[in-house]
Write an enzyme that holds these catalytic residues in place. Sequence first.
Site, PDB file in Angstrom:
ATOM      1  NE  ARG A 218      13.459  -4.748 -13.267  1.00  0.00           N
ATOM      2  CZ  ARG A 218      13.956  -5.883 -13.943  1.00  0.00           C
ATOM      3  NH1 ARG A 218      12.958  -7.003 -14.428  1.00  0.00           N
ATOM      4  NH2 ARG A 218      15.285  -6.411 -14.100  1.00  0.00           N
ATOM      5  CG  ASP A 242       7.603 -13.365 -13.366  1.00  0.00           C
ATOM      6  OD1 ASP A 242       7.607 -14.466 -12.587  1.00  0.00           O
ATOM      7  OD2 ASP A 242       8.709 -12.973 -13.770  1.00  0.00           O
ATOM      8  CD  GLU A 247       8.874  -8.280  -7.943  1.00  0.00           C
ATOM      9  OE1 GLU A 247       9.912  -8.525  -7.553  1.00  0.00           O
ATOM     10  OE2 GLU A 247       8.475  -8.158  -9.045  1.00  0.00           O
ATOM     11  CG  HIS A 266      11.052 -10.933 -10.309  1.00  0.00           C
ATOM     12  ND1 HIS A 266      11.284  -9.505 -10.232  1.00  0.00           N
ATOM     13  CD2 HIS A 266      11.651 -11.151 -11.443  1.00  0.00           C
ATOM     14  CE1 HIS A 266      11.739  -8.728 -10.844  1.00  0.00           C
ATOM     15  NE2 HIS A 266      12.165  -9.681 -11.862  1.00  0.00           N
ATOM     16  N   GLY A 269      12.523 -14.827 -15.730  1.00  0.00           N
ATOM     17  CA  GLY A 269      14.034 -15.034 -16.395  1.00  0.00           C
ATOM     18  C   GLY A 269      14.978 -15.711 -15.438  1.00  0.00           C
TER      19      GLY A 269
END
Length: 306
Positions: A218, A242, A247, A266, A269
């Site tokens: 995070r 990432d 963001e 991001h 995943g």
Amino acid sequence: MQKMIYLAETDSERDCPLQGVCTLRPSDPERENEIGSAEIIFGNPTVDELHRAKALKWVQMTWAGADRYLSGDFPRNVHLTTASGAFGETIAEHTLAMLFALCRRLPAYIRAGAWCDLGCEKQVCGATAMIFGCGDLGGSLARRLKALGVTTVGVCRNARQRREGFDVLTTLECAELFLPEADFVLCALPHSAQTAGYFDSLRIGLLKQDAIFINVGRGSLADIGALAQALSEGRLFGVGLDVTDPEPLPQEHPLWTQPNAIITPHVAGVSFGHLPQTEHKIWAICEENLVRYRRGEALKNEVKLP
């Protein structure tokens, strides 16, 4: 008969493969009405959508993290479960891709645009990696690094519990003692009051001058301004992110132009529309929990909200 709906994130997502579950896309005009009478929601509804779901008893997320519900607005007496366990492999692979690229200065070579030797590099084998987070994500990463000859130090809540892939375990409260010895600092922690802002300028200053810092957990964990300054001053070898706070990372942020930095939006995943293998794992978790719910059994990955 239980009313079950899947809230797709985009209009292009495929239908939910679970029998009896109706897929609702963002553009569907009946979405609001269907949410209002649903007993079970698969997906990641907004808080506003949750408050319109008057018959709701259970939310099964398709994400691993429940950050959006930590503010205390999640409805009482509603079960909340995540898809934790579906993302370890893909995020570990993303992290390793960043790590190898930074060790060999690949981002700098790509940006150089010329035939030039950029100097020293780093080797993964024989290094020490400090992994913040020892759950599905951190464990998947640790096991792969062990196979590459890396010493692994895990940071978790309970350092007395044995965890596969880790040579040493410590807690967040004691992690500072290990930071100066880490060649790689790899972060896979969820957001919490304890983790937010942990990597400030002081803790970043404890790292080796040739350390590599990667965050796939995070963005709230690290001060990206302090990371950019340390990298520009030669106090870090490389940075891979990432996730950032905020963001998306503002276009004018200096990290975008650092030669040995990697920024991805991001996506470590992501599943739907990206990796079918991860998508299958998510639906397998949802299906198992649906069986448990109907049997009145304890659900996997249930979140205990404040």
